[in-house]
Design an enzyme around this catalytic site. Structure first.
Site, PDB file in Angstrom:
ATOM      1  N   ARG A  98       0.978  -1.108   0.102  1.00 50.62           N
ATOM      2  CA  ARG A  98       0.058   0.018   0.033  1.00 50.62           C
ATOM      3  C   ARG A  98       0.906   1.319  -0.089  1.00 50.62           C
ATOM      4  O   ARG A  98       1.726   1.307   0.856  1.00 50.62           O
ATOM      5  CB  ARG A  98      -0.764   0.013   1.177  1.00 50.62           C
ATOM      6  CG  ARG A  98      -1.375   1.460   1.652  1.00 50.62           C
ATOM      7  CD  ARG A  98      -2.464   1.609   2.568  1.00 50.62           C
ATOM      8  NE  ARG A  98      -3.722   0.696   2.283  1.00 50.62           N
ATOM      9  CZ  ARG A  98      -5.002   0.987   2.605  1.00 50.62           C
ATOM     10  NH1 ARG A  98      -5.193   1.989   3.739  1.00 50.62           N
ATOM     11  NH2 ARG A  98      -6.050   0.370   2.236  1.00 50.62           N
ATOM     12  N   HIS A 155      -7.463   0.792  -6.283  1.00 50.06           N
ATOM     13  CA  HIS A 155      -7.867  -0.054  -5.158  1.00 50.06           C
ATOM     14  C   HIS A 155      -8.558  -1.294  -5.313  1.00 50.06           C
ATOM     15  O   HIS A 155      -9.546  -1.584  -5.036  1.00 50.06           O
ATOM     16  CB  HIS A 155      -8.530   0.798  -4.007  1.00 50.06           C
ATOM     17  CG  HIS A 155      -8.434   0.304  -2.735  1.00 50.06           C
ATOM     18  ND1 HIS A 155      -7.679  -0.757  -2.218  1.00 50.06           N
ATOM     19  CD2 HIS A 155      -9.146   0.827  -1.467  1.00 50.06           C
ATOM     20  CE1 HIS A 155      -7.991  -1.071  -0.757  1.00 50.06           C
ATOM     21  NE2 HIS A 155      -8.736   0.049  -0.342  1.00 50.06           N
ATOM     22  N   GLN A 167     -10.270  -3.644  -2.813  1.00 51.03           N
ATOM     23  CA  GLN A 167     -11.653  -3.193  -2.194  1.00 51.03           C
ATOM     24  C   GLN A 167     -12.673  -3.523  -3.234  1.00 51.03           C
ATOM     25  O   GLN A 167     -13.878  -3.630  -3.023  1.00 51.03           O
ATOM     26  CB  GLN A 167     -11.465  -1.712  -2.208  1.00 51.03           C
ATOM     27  CG  GLN A 167     -12.723  -0.840  -1.612  1.00 51.03           C
ATOM     28  CD  GLN A 167     -13.095  -1.233  -0.152  1.00 51.03           C
ATOM     29  OE1 GLN A 167     -12.378  -0.796   0.686  1.00 51.03           O
ATOM     30  NE2 GLN A 167     -14.461  -1.312   0.163  1.00 51.03           N
ATOM     31  N   ASP A 191     -16.671   8.144  -1.009  1.00 49.02           N
ATOM     32  CA  ASP A 191     -15.570   7.997  -0.237  1.00 49.02           C
ATOM     33  C   ASP A 191     -15.174   9.081   0.333  1.00 49.02           C
ATOM     34  O   ASP A 191     -15.626  10.309  -0.075  1.00 49.02           O
ATOM     35  CB  ASP A 191     -14.570   7.618  -1.364  1.00 49.02           C
ATOM     36  CG  ASP A 191     -13.063   7.356  -0.808  1.00 49.02           C
ATOM     37  OD1 ASP A 191     -12.930   7.203   0.506  1.00 49.02           O
ATOM     38  OD2 ASP A 191     -12.195   7.309  -1.661  1.00 49.02           O
ATOM     39  N   CYS A 236     -16.178   2.759   1.075  1.00 51.34           N
ATOM     40  CA  CYS A 236     -14.780   1.873   1.199  1.00 51.34           C
ATOM     41  C   CYS A 236     -14.663   2.075   2.963  1.00 51.34           C
ATOM     42  O   CYS A 236     -13.892   1.144   3.332  1.00 51.34           O
ATOM     43  CB  CYS A 236     -13.750   2.098   0.519  1.00 51.34           C
ATOM     44  SG  CYS A 236     -13.429   3.803   0.413  1.00 51.34           S
ATOM     45  N   ARG A 282     -13.953  -7.522   2.899  1.00 50.69           N
ATOM     46  CA  ARG A 282     -12.791  -7.301   2.403  1.00 50.69           C
ATOM     47  C   ARG A 282     -11.892  -8.252   2.940  1.00 50.69           C
ATOM     48  O   ARG A 282     -10.889  -8.671   2.071  1.00 50.69           O
ATOM     49  CB  ARG A 282     -12.076  -6.109   3.403  1.00 50.69           C
ATOM     50  CG  ARG A 282     -12.827  -4.764   3.147  1.00 50.69           C
ATOM     51  CD  ARG A 282     -12.530  -4.374   1.654  1.00 50.69           C
ATOM     52  NE  ARG A 282     -11.113  -4.484   1.323  1.00 50.69           N
ATOM     53  CZ  ARG A 282      -9.957  -3.540   1.443  1.00 50.69           C
ATOM     54  NH1 ARG A 282     -10.372  -2.603   2.356  1.00 50.69           N
ATOM     55  NH2 ARG A 282      -8.844  -3.556   1.055  1.00 50.69           N
TER      56      ARG A 282
HETATM   57  N1  NVA Z   1      -9.423   7.493  -1.270  1.00 53.99           N
HETATM   58  C1  NVA Z   1      -9.245   6.971  -0.013  1.00 53.99           C
HETATM   59  C2  NVA Z   1      -9.398   5.525   0.127  1.00 53.99           C
HETATM   60  C3  NVA Z   1      -9.336   5.020   1.623  1.00 53.99           C
HETATM   61  C4  NVA Z   1      -9.771   3.399   1.391  1.00 53.99           C
HETATM   62  C5  NVA Z   1      -7.725   7.139   0.174  1.00 53.99           C
HETATM   63  O1  NVA Z   1      -6.934   6.901  -0.708  1.00 53.99           O
HETATM   64  O2  NVA Z   1      -7.526   7.623   1.323  1.00 53.99           O
HETATM   65  N1   CP Z   2     -11.047   0.574   2.790  1.00 49.23           N
HETATM   66  C1   CP Z   2      -9.937   0.605   3.258  1.00 49.23           C
HETATM   67  O1   CP Z   2      -8.930   0.152   2.536  1.00 49.23           O
HETATM   68  O2   CP Z   2      -9.715   0.749   4.592  1.00 49.23           O
HETATM   69  P1   CP Z   2      -8.320   0.995   5.299  1.00 49.23           P
HETATM   70  O3   CP Z   2      -7.676   2.387   4.750  1.00 49.23           O
HETATM   71  O4   CP Z   2      -8.609   0.865   6.896  1.00 49.23           O
HETATM   72  O5   CP Z   2      -7.469  -0.191   4.977  1.00 49.23           O
END
Ligand code: NVA
Ligand code: CP
Length: 333
Positions: free
Chosen positions: A106, A133, A136, A229, A270, A315
């Protein structure tokens, strides 16, 4: 179907049949978990979990899924490893690839996870980048399928910043699976035209449609799924909040939006979500902008139509399916 050895970097790399296969496998693993049937068929293996951004769901999903499969995990955060600073991604990939059977990443640019995959020699799984993602998406598709019994023909409306990982990924997922994707947001936040063109190609094959509109009433009319989101994603500068709140407030998911959608419509997010003032950051937002709720109202978030916790649980089951399929399934499966 054999997905052994494959990376999981974006859904663009997976055919609709492969996506359905992963969803079926996840549903099967979910049923096994509920029935208490052990699935620790990968005992003795290890995977590395690299997190350059924070996480609750993705990290816990990878850890629990791996442990259920008998796999050991090593968590690497940016502060306690050499990744990207003292050591290149290519070198990191070759080191980790020699010790682990798989690597989750990540972080920021998609090119980083692609570079990792190029050199690792073991499956690499994208746990979120700025652009995509994909894990997800499997959880979202499984949740939609559990609620409606199908994916084809479902109208999914994404409200908010559709140019980032979630908007991009949902557009790809819908286009591949024959769903009707609507980005309902201010023009500036529509996905980029290059990705739209790619998805138009998928849509031609699957019967999906892609719509981009600034009109909330038209966009959300008779929708099956309303999705949003956070308005500011991880890694983005704090200064953009003010502009985002101004431009995206018309696209907040409210009761009125849900009433305009189909009667059986569900709400997905998400997570994490800004819907109350109970968190530290929620309090700070409240003081700064006199807004307790941002992208979704507490009323919608806590309603019967909200399936966000079913989605969050999924998830884990879907990530388990990805790990299992790419590391190799036992013969009896
Ligand atoms: N768009 C958000 C998704 C989090 C799961 C981010 O990248 O922070
Ligand atoms: N939806 C998601 O990816 O959550 P986290 O950022 O908590 O992993």
């Amino acid at each position: 179907m054999n997905l052994k050895g494959r990376n999981f970097l974006t859904l663009k790399d997976y055919s609709p049949e492969e996506i359905v296969y992963l969803l079926d496998l996840a549903a099967n693993l979910k049923a096994k978990k509920k029935a208490g049937i052990p699935m620790d068929c990968h005992r003795g293996k290890n995977i590395a979990l690299i997190f350059e951004k924070t996480s609750t769901r993705t990290r816990c999903s990878f850890e629990v899924a791996a442990h259920d499969l008998g796999i050991g995990t090593t968590y690497l955060d940016p502060k306690s490893s050499q990744i990207g600073k003292k050591e290149s991604i290519a070198d990191t990939a070759r080191v980790l690839g020699s010790m682990f059977e798989g690597i989750e990443y990540r972080g920021f640019g998609q090119e980083i996870v692609e570079e990792l995959a190029k050199y690792a020699g073991v499956p690499v799984w994208n746990g979120l980048t700025n652009e995509y993602h994909p894990t997800q998406m499997l959880a979202d598709l499984l949740t939609i399928r559990e609620n409606f019994g199908r994916l084809k023909g479902i109208k999914l409306v994404y409200m908010g910043d559709a140019r980032y990982n979630m908007g991009n990924s949902l557009m790809i997922a819908c286009a591949k699976m024959g769903m009707h994707f609507v980005a309902c947001t201010s023009k500036e936040y529509f996905p980029n035209s290059e990705l739209i063109q790619i998805c138009e190609g998928y849509a031609k094959d699957s019967g999906a449609t892609l719509t981009f509109t600034e009109n909330v009433e038209e966009g959300t009319k008779d929708a099956d799924v309303i999705y949003t989101d956070v308005w500011v994603s991880m890694g983005e500068p704090d200064e953009v909040w003010e502009k985002r709140i101004k431009e995206l407030t018309p696209y907040k998911v409210t009761k009125k939006v849900m009433e305009n959608a189909a009667e059986e419509a569900i709400f997905l997010h998400c997570l994490p979500a800004f819907h109350d003032l109970k968190t530290e950051i929620g309090k700070e937002m409240g003081e700064r902008f006199q807004l307790a709720e941002l992208e979704v109202t507490d009323e919608v978030f806590e309603s019967e139509q909200s399936k966000v916790f079913q989605e969050a649980e999924n998830r884990m089951h879907t990530i388990k399916a990805v790990i299992l399929a790419t590391l190799g399934e036992p013969d009896e499966n």
